[in-house]
Motif scaffolding. Sequence first.
Motif, PDB file in Angstrom:
ATOM      1  N   MET A   1      11.219   1.813  11.706  1.00 44.54           N
ATOM      2  CA  MET A   1      12.336   1.324  10.990  1.00 44.54           C
ATOM      3  C   MET A   1      11.866   0.751   9.937  1.00 44.54           C
ATOM      4  O   MET A   1      10.806   0.440   9.819  1.00 44.54           O
ATOM      5  CB  MET A   1      12.826   0.302  12.211  1.00 44.54           C
ATOM      6  N   LEU A   2      12.871   0.621   8.946  1.00 47.00           N
ATOM      7  CA  LEU A   2      12.258   0.014   7.776  1.00 47.00           C
ATOM      8  C   LEU A   2      13.182  -1.540   7.221  1.00 47.00           C
ATOM      9  O   LEU A   2      14.373  -1.193   7.619  1.00 47.00           O
ATOM     10  CB  LEU A   2      12.271   0.763   6.503  1.00 47.00           C
ATOM     11  N   ALA A   3      12.704  -2.198   6.549  1.00 51.48           N
ATOM     12  CA  ALA A   3      13.377  -3.606   6.318  1.00 51.48           C
ATOM     13  C   ALA A   3      13.333  -3.579   4.792  1.00 51.48           C
ATOM     14  O   ALA A   3      12.178  -3.702   4.397  1.00 51.48           O
ATOM     15  CB  ALA A   3      12.769  -4.720   7.151  1.00 51.48           C
ATOM     16  N   VAL A  35       3.824  -1.177   9.906  1.00 54.29           N
ATOM     17  CA  VAL A  35       3.108   0.193   9.474  1.00 54.29           C
ATOM     18  C   VAL A  35       2.604   0.044   8.293  1.00 54.29           C
ATOM     19  O   VAL A  35       1.740   0.424   7.857  1.00 54.29           O
ATOM     20  CB  VAL A  35       4.148   1.141   9.796  1.00 54.29           C
ATOM     21  N   SER A  36       3.647  -0.531   7.307  1.00 51.19           N
ATOM     22  CA  SER A  36       3.206  -0.484   5.784  1.00 51.19           C
ATOM     23  C   SER A  36       4.235  -1.384   4.997  1.00 51.19           C
ATOM     24  O   SER A  36       5.240  -1.589   5.815  1.00 51.19           O
ATOM     25  CB  SER A  36       3.305   0.895   5.096  1.00 51.19           C
ATOM     26  N   GLY A  37       3.745  -1.681   3.878  1.00 50.16           N
ATOM     27  CA  GLY A  37       4.657  -2.471   3.162  1.00 50.16           C
ATOM     28  C   GLY A  37       4.520  -2.242   1.619  1.00 50.16           C
ATOM     29  O   GLY A  37       3.161  -2.040   1.285  1.00 50.16           O
ATOM     30  N   GLU A  38       5.345  -2.748   0.803  1.00 46.46           N
ATOM     31  CA  GLU A  38       5.354  -2.420  -0.803  1.00 46.46           C
ATOM     32  C   GLU A  38       6.465  -3.463  -1.238  1.00 46.46           C
ATOM     33  O   GLU A  38       7.390  -3.818  -0.644  1.00 46.46           O
ATOM     34  CB  GLU A  38       5.434  -1.229  -1.165  1.00 46.46           C
ATOM     35  N   PHE A  39       6.099  -3.851  -2.470  1.00 45.68           N
ATOM     36  CA  PHE A  39       7.167  -4.386  -3.320  1.00 45.68           C
ATOM     37  C   PHE A  39       7.172  -3.956  -4.726  1.00 45.68           C
ATOM     38  O   PHE A  39       6.091  -3.459  -5.215  1.00 45.68           O
ATOM     39  CB  PHE A  39       6.927  -6.087  -3.091  1.00 45.68           C
ATOM     40  N   GLY A  40       8.276  -4.234  -5.588  1.00 49.13           N
ATOM     41  CA  GLY A  40       8.122  -3.677  -6.865  1.00 49.13           C
ATOM     42  C   GLY A  40       9.214  -4.328  -7.678  1.00 49.13           C
ATOM     43  O   GLY A  40      10.354  -5.112  -7.146  1.00 49.13           O
ATOM     44  N   GLN A  41       9.241  -4.340  -8.943  1.00 46.56           N
ATOM     45  CA  GLN A  41      10.287  -4.780  -9.900  1.00 46.56           C
ATOM     46  C   GLN A  41      10.947  -3.500 -10.328  1.00 46.56           C
ATOM     47  O   GLN A  41      10.446  -2.529 -10.668  1.00 46.56           O
ATOM     48  CB  GLN A  41       9.388  -5.538 -11.164  1.00 46.56           C
ATOM     49  N   GLU A  56       6.934  -0.131  13.374  1.00 48.19           N
ATOM     50  CA  GLU A  56       7.204   0.799  14.529  1.00 48.19           C
ATOM     51  C   GLU A  56       8.570   0.783  15.143  1.00 48.19           C
ATOM     52  O   GLU A  56       8.975   1.915  15.707  1.00 48.19           O
ATOM     53  CB  GLU A  56       6.138   0.590  15.696  1.00 48.19           C
ATOM     54  N   ASN A  57       9.252  -0.313  15.309  1.00 43.64           N
ATOM     55  CA  ASN A  57      10.417  -0.085  15.826  1.00 43.64           C
ATOM     56  C   ASN A  57      11.030  -1.733  15.496  1.00 43.64           C
ATOM     57  O   ASN A  57      10.462  -2.517  14.857  1.00 43.64           O
ATOM     58  CB  ASN A  57      10.307  -0.142  17.258  1.00 43.64           C
TER      59      ASN A  57
END
Length: 94
Positions: A1-3, A35-41, A56-57
Amino acid sequence: MLAIARFTVPLADAAHFEEQLTVALDAFSACTGFVSGEFGQNLDDPTLWSLVTHWENVGSYRRALSNINVKMNAIPILAQAIDEPGAYEKPYAE
């Protein structure tokens, strides 16, 4: 799942906001199920930012929102997000 959370940030506040996103992402990364994450402009509109985290869920993500470190370091910034749905489930298994 992604947020996904998107934010509108004045250019004058960009450096401070980036620091806040780093702290928020660090808080999430310590949670079970992260699991992982990132941010950006955004390249076309530099006042638009996004924070994307993979889990994961959905249960892992929701439990992370109750974590005290997340409450202190991520929830305040998430409260500034554009009000729109942000939780997505992948339609396939990896």
